[in-house]
Design a protein around this motif. Structure first.
Motif, short mmCIF file in Angstrom:
data_model
loop_
_atom_site.label_atom_id
_atom_site.label_comp_id
_atom_site.label_asym_id
_atom_site.label_seq_id
_atom_site.Cartn_x
_atom_site.Cartn_y
_atom_site.Cartn_z
N SER A 236 -10.08 -2.68 -11.44
CA SER A 236 -11.46 -2.54 -10.99
C SER A 236 -11.44 -1.98 -9.59
CB SER A 236 -12.17 -3.90 -11.01
OG SER A 236 -13.39 -3.86 -10.31
N ALA A 237 -12.51 -1.28 -9.21
CA ALA A 237 -12.66 -0.81 -7.84
C ALA A 237 -13.44 -1.80 -6.98
CB ALA A 237 -13.36 0.55 -7.81
N GLU A 238 -13.76 -2.96 -7.55
CA GLU A 238 -14.42 -3.97 -6.74
C GLU A 238 -13.48 -4.40 -5.62
OE1 GLU A 238 -16.39 -7.13 -8.92
OE2 GLU A 238 -16.62 -5.79 -10.66
N LYS A 239 -14.05 -4.68 -4.47
CA LYS A 239 -13.23 -4.92 -3.28
C LYS A 239 -12.45 -6.23 -3.37
CE LYS A 239 -15.18 -1.14 -2.37
NZ LYS A 239 -15.95 -1.10 -3.62
N LYS A 240 -12.92 -7.20 -4.13
CA LYS A 240 -12.14 -8.42 -4.35
C LYS A 240 -10.83 -8.09 -5.04
CE LYS A 240 -12.11 -12.82 -6.83
NZ LYS A 240 -12.83 -13.72 -7.77
N THR A 241 -10.87 -7.21 -6.03
CA THR A 241 -9.67 -6.80 -6.76
C THR A 241 -8.73 -6.01 -5.87
OG1 THR A 241 -10.87 -6.76 -8.87
CG2 THR A 241 -8.83 -5.49 -8.75
N LEU A 242 -9.28 -5.07 -5.10
CA LEU A 242 -8.44 -4.26 -4.22
C LEU A 242 -7.79 -5.12 -3.13
CD1 LEU A 242 -10.66 -1.07 -3.82
CD2 LEU A 242 -8.76 -1.45 -5.39
N ALA A 243 -8.52 -6.12 -2.63
CA ALA A 243 -7.95 -7.02 -1.64
C ALA A 243 -6.77 -7.79 -2.23
CB ALA A 243 -9.01 -7.99 -1.13
N ASP A 244 -6.90 -8.23 -3.46
CA ASP A 244 -5.79 -8.94 -4.11
C ASP A 244 -4.57 -8.04 -4.25
OD1 ASP A 244 -4.49 -11.03 -5.77
OD2 ASP A 244 -4.80 -9.57 -7.38
N ILE A 245 -4.78 -6.78 -4.61
CA ILE A 245 -3.67 -5.84 -4.77
C ILE A 245 -2.95 -5.64 -3.43
CG2 ILE A 245 -3.09 -3.42 -5.24
CD1 ILE A 245 -5.35 -3.47 -7.35
N VAL A 246 -3.72 -5.41 -2.36
CA VAL A 246 -3.12 -5.18 -1.05
C VAL A 246 -2.37 -6.42 -0.56
CG1 VAL A 246 -3.65 -4.77 1.38
CG2 VAL A 246 -4.76 -3.39 -0.37
N LEU A 247 -3.00 -7.58 -0.70
CA LEU A 247 -2.35 -8.81 -0.23
C LEU A 247 -1.11 -9.13 -1.05
CD1 LEU A 247 -5.46 -11.08 0.48
CD2 LEU A 247 -4.03 -9.86 2.13
N SER A 248 -1.16 -8.89 -2.35
CA SER A 248 0.00 -9.16 -3.20
C SER A 248 1.16 -8.25 -2.81
CB SER A 248 -0.36 -8.96 -4.67
OG SER A 248 -1.32 -9.90 -5.09
N ALA A 249 0.87 -6.98 -2.50
CA ALA A 249 1.92 -6.06 -2.07
C ALA A 249 2.52 -6.51 -0.75
CB ALA A 249 1.36 -4.65 -1.94
N ALA A 250 1.67 -6.93 0.18
CA ALA A 250 2.16 -7.40 1.49
C ALA A 250 3.03 -8.64 1.33
CB ALA A 250 0.98 -7.69 2.41
N GLU A 251 2.60 -9.54 0.46
CA GLU A 251 3.37 -10.77 0.24
C GLU A 251 4.74 -10.47 -0.37
OE1 GLU A 251 -0.72 -13.36 -0.38
OE2 GLU A 251 0.45 -12.73 -2.12
N ARG A 252 4.78 -9.52 -1.30
CA ARG A 252 6.06 -9.15 -1.91
C ARG A 252 7.01 -8.55 -0.89
NH1 ARG A 252 2.72 -7.39 -6.17
NH2 ARG A 252 2.97 -5.20 -5.53
N LEU A 253 6.45 -7.91 0.14
CA LEU A 253 7.26 -7.30 1.18
C LEU A 253 7.62 -8.28 2.29
CD1 LEU A 253 5.42 -3.87 1.38
CD2 LEU A 253 7.75 -4.24 0.60
N GLY A 254 7.18 -9.52 2.15
CA GLY A 254 7.58 -10.55 3.10
C GLY A 254 6.57 -10.91 4.16
N ALA A 255 5.35 -10.39 4.07
CA ALA A 255 4.34 -10.70 5.07
C ALA A 255 3.94 -12.17 5.01
CB ALA A 255 3.11 -9.82 4.87
#
Length: 246
Positions: free
Chosen positions: A28-47
């Motif tokens: 989805s292009a809803e911002k809740k979904t995009l926020a989850d994608i960005v945060l999940s990527a950051a968490e996988r990278l160790g943030a």
């Protein structure tokens, strides 16, 4: 600003789903979904102890992170944007200078008309929204256009607008938000952060304050880079666990 922000922090910058070097449309292009994608990527990278910062649609995503994923971050910087469904949302939409919100939300037509003309189309908005047009260099402008060369990328960008009504519906439901929020705004368009901060507080943000990045417009990280880095880095330090409220 990666190098400057990265001097004291683990700094990451992402191409949003299907834009630039990113591949794969989001659910989805809803911002809740995009926020989850960005945060999940950051968490996988160790943030850890993450502060998310964004301008324009990135600011909408940063707010969605604070509202809907607040337990995963320590702070959010919302810059040079109006948050869907939150004052002064209706006022901004009624401004004839913001005609493109409605146009971009139409199905298929924006892609049809903009494809092949990305550079000229984006230059119009850069020149209109920047306080210092010369700060957005030829290199930056060419990179922006390249990021949307693929049909999928162009569609992904317009899909952000097509999801705004759903974003507004979600954000229009008051919610107690304890995540610290910094609202940054350039002064080139004459708008004060005050009404944006008041709108965020009215919808439940408990810790929110505003700052003006003087001498800048939409592209503050390019127009006033030192002031931008100073504001974001100072806010991030204040958001560290044990540092007290921002």
């Amino acid at each position: 600003m990666i190098d400057d922000l990265g001097a004291d922090h683990f700094a990451l910058a992402f191409d949003l789903p299907d834009i630039g070097e990113s591949r794969g449309a989001p659910a989805s292009a809803e911002k809740k979904t995009l926020a989850d994608i960005v945060l999940s990527a950051a968490e996988r990278l160790g943030a850890r102890s993450t502060v998310i910062a964004g301008f324009d649609v990135g600011g909408m995503i940063a707010y969605a992170a604070a509202r809907d994923h607040g337990d995963r971050i320590t702070g959010a910087v919302v810059m040079n944007t109006v948050v869907p469904g939150i004052d002064p949302w209706s006022k901004v939409l009624s401004d004839p200078r913001i005609w493109h919100f409605a146009f971009h939300a139409l199905p298929e037509l924006p892609e049809l008309l903009v494809a092949g003309h990305q550079r000229a189309y984006f230059d119009f908005f850069i020149n209109f929204l920047a306080g210092k047009k010369e700060a957005v260099s030829e290199r930056h402008r060419a990179a922006f256009a390249r990021a949307y060369e693929r049909p999928q990328a162009l569609a992904a960008g317009f899909d952000w607008y097509r999801a705004l009504s759903a974003d507004a519906k979600r954000n229009g439901q008051p919610k107690n938000i304890r995540t610290p929020i910094l609202y940054l705004r350039g002064d080139a368009d004459g708008r004060s952060p005050d009404e944006y901060v008041a709108g965020l507080k009215g919808m439940g943000a408990q810790q929110v304050r505003g700052e003006v990045l003087r001498g800048s417009g939409e592209f503050a990280p390019l127009e006033v880079p030192e002031a931008f880095v100073q504001s974001v880095a100072s806010f991030a330090r204040a958001c560290k666990p044990g540092a007290g409220a921002a």
